[in-house]
Design an enzyme around this catalytic site. Structure first.
Site, PDB file in Angstrom:
ATOM      1  NE  ARG A 102      -2.757  -0.041   3.469  1.00  0.00           N
ATOM      2  CZ  ARG A 102      -3.692   0.429   4.288  1.00  0.00           C
ATOM      3  NH1 ARG A 102      -4.980   0.286   3.986  1.00  0.00           N
ATOM      4  NH2 ARG A 102      -3.371   1.009   5.421  1.00  0.00           N
ATOM      5  CB  THR A 106      -2.855   7.026  -2.280  1.00  0.00           C
ATOM      6  OG1 THR A 106      -2.040   5.889  -2.626  1.00  0.00           O
ATOM      7  CG2 THR A 106      -2.199   8.297  -2.794  1.00  0.00           C
ATOM      8  CG  ASP A 197       2.187  -2.270   9.085  1.00  0.00           C
ATOM      9  OD1 ASP A 197       2.502  -3.452   8.825  1.00  0.00           O
ATOM     10  OD2 ASP A 197       2.216  -1.372   8.229  1.00  0.00           O
ATOM     11  CG  ASP A 200       5.780  -2.244   9.963  1.00  0.00           C
ATOM     12  OD1 ASP A 200       6.429  -2.720   9.013  1.00  0.00           O
ATOM     13  OD2 ASP A 200       5.411  -1.058  10.022  1.00  0.00           O
TER      14      ASP A 200
HETATM   15  C1  PRP Z   1      -1.191  -4.662   4.446  1.00  0.00           C
HETATM   16  C2  PRP Z   1      -1.923  -5.978   4.626  1.00  0.00           C
HETATM   17  C3  PRP Z   1      -2.728  -6.088   3.359  1.00  0.00           C
HETATM   18  C4  PRP Z   1      -3.067  -4.648   3.071  1.00  0.00           C
HETATM   19  C5  PRP Z   1      -4.489  -4.402   3.462  1.00  0.00           C
HETATM   20  O1  PRP Z   1      -0.090  -4.823   3.644  1.00  0.00           O
HETATM   21  O2  PRP Z   1      -1.078  -7.067   4.825  1.00  0.00           O
HETATM   22  O3  PRP Z   1      -2.017  -6.655   2.285  1.00  0.00           O
HETATM   23  O4  PRP Z   1      -2.189  -3.829   3.861  1.00  0.00           O
HETATM   24  O5  PRP Z   1      -4.881  -3.116   3.121  1.00  0.00           O
HETATM   25  P1  PRP Z   1      -5.955  -2.814   2.000  1.00  0.00           P
HETATM   26  O6  PRP Z   1      -7.099  -3.757   2.238  1.00  0.00           O
HETATM   27  O7  PRP Z   1      -6.305  -1.379   2.257  1.00  0.00           O
HETATM   28  O8  PRP Z   1      -5.327  -3.020   0.659  1.00  0.00           O
HETATM   29  P2  PRP Z   1       0.966  -3.667   3.339  1.00  0.00           P
HETATM   30  O9  PRP Z   1       0.616  -2.995   2.056  1.00  0.00           O
HETATM   31  O10 PRP Z   1       1.115  -2.784   4.536  1.00  0.00           O
HETATM   32  O11 PRP Z   1       2.289  -4.467   3.051  1.00  0.00           O
HETATM   33  P3  PRP Z   1       3.124  -5.501   3.954  1.00  0.00           P
HETATM   34  O12 PRP Z   1       2.305  -6.749   4.067  1.00  0.00           O
HETATM   35  O13 PRP Z   1       4.350  -5.695   3.140  1.00  0.00           O
HETATM   36  O14 PRP Z   1       3.398  -4.861   5.288  1.00  0.00           O
HETATM   37  N1  URA Z   2      -2.655  -3.073   6.918  1.00  0.00           N
HETATM   38  C1  URA Z   2      -2.352  -3.383   8.202  1.00  0.00           C
HETATM   39  O1  URA Z   2      -1.358  -4.081   8.457  1.00  0.00           O
HETATM   40  N2  URA Z   2      -3.156  -2.911   9.170  1.00  0.00           N
HETATM   41  C2  URA Z   2      -4.233  -2.153   8.930  1.00  0.00           C
HETATM   42  O2  URA Z   2      -4.941  -1.757   9.874  1.00  0.00           O
HETATM   43  C3  URA Z   2      -4.536  -1.828   7.587  1.00  0.00           C
HETATM   44  C4  URA Z   2      -3.737  -2.314   6.600  1.00  0.00           C
END
Ligand code: PRP
Ligand code: URA
Length: 205
Positions: A102, A106, A197, A200
């Site tokens: 993400r 945005t 997150d 993280d």
């Molecule tokens: C997080 C999570 C999902 C996404 C959800 O990933 O693991 O993939 O956000 O958000 P959405 O429904 O609004 O798309 P992130 O993009 O933070 O990446 P990561 O898993 O590498 O931390």
């Molecule tokens: N991704 C996450 O890891 N947590 C949230 O709350 C939303 C998106």
């Protein structure tokens, strides 16, 4: 599209500790693993089975076996936290990967990696613990259907109503199971009450 939450005392117990701010990464990973196990068992409840004639030490009987192993598709990174549990339950499953991140400003999901096996006619378990806006899951589902998947079951740990509604529109045939349906998204598109997150916390970054 079907949406189901887990109504399970142990899952609720695990998720409560997973959400807490002071849960350190090693414990977070363990809890995520246990929750994923419960979710995968529930998500695979209605997989197609085939009769199998066997003999127990006492007599012949007609059992069942899975007609075909589903394919696991974790969404990187956070979906990786659900893979070991899914592999324990479905050791024959092959694995494809979709990398989506993400944009911090945005909240739009950007594809940076896609490596899927042939999914023609297959059932796919799409693994991503967080379903927030639904943008990542919708994009991943588009790729998985385009690769031929016949049935896609999204397995999440925490979902937001906004994301579920978005997916309902984008992919009416998608099935979703989540350990929880939380209240809403905040202005930064994080889930409330949520757990922060996931990636993280899982990887200690
Ligand atoms: C997080 C999570 C999902 C996404 C959800 O990933 O693991 O993939 O956000 O958000 P959405 O429904 O609004 O798309 P992130 O993009 O933070 O990446 P990561 O898993 O590498 O931390
Ligand atoms: N991704 C996450 O890891 N947590 C949230 O709350 C939303 C998106």
């Amino acid at each position: 599209m079907s949406f189901q939450t887990l109504d399970h005392a142990v899952a609720g117990h695990l998720l409560t500790r997973l959400r807490e701010t002071d849960t350190p990464s090693p414990e977070f990973r363990t809890l995520a693993h246990r929750l994923a196990s419960i979710l995968i068992v529930e998500a695979t409840r209605s997989l197609q089975t085939t009769p199998k004639h066997i003999t127990t030490p006492l007599e012949p009987m007609l059992g069942t076996q899975l007609t075909a192993a589903p394919v696991l598709v974790p969404i990187l990174r956070a979906g990786l936290g659900m893979v070991p549990a899914a592999q324990e339950i479905l050791p024959e499953a092959s694995i494809g990967y979709i990398g989506l991140a993400r944009d911090e400003a945005t909240a739009e999901a950007k594809l940076y990696y896609c490596n899927l096996p042939d999914l023609n006619g297959k059932t796919v378990l799409l693994l991503d613990p967080m379903l927030a806006t639904g943008g990542s899951a919708a994009s991943a589902a588009t790729h998985v259907y385009a690769a031929g998947a016949a049935r896609v079951i999204m397995v999440a740990i925490v979902a937001a109503p906004e994301g579920v509604a978005f997916l309902q529109q984008a992919h009416p045939q998608l099935e979703i199971i989540s350990a929880s349906l939380d209240r809403e998204l905040n202005e930064k598109k994080y889930i409330l009450p949520g757990l922060g997150d996931f990636g993280d916390r899982l990887f200690g970054t």
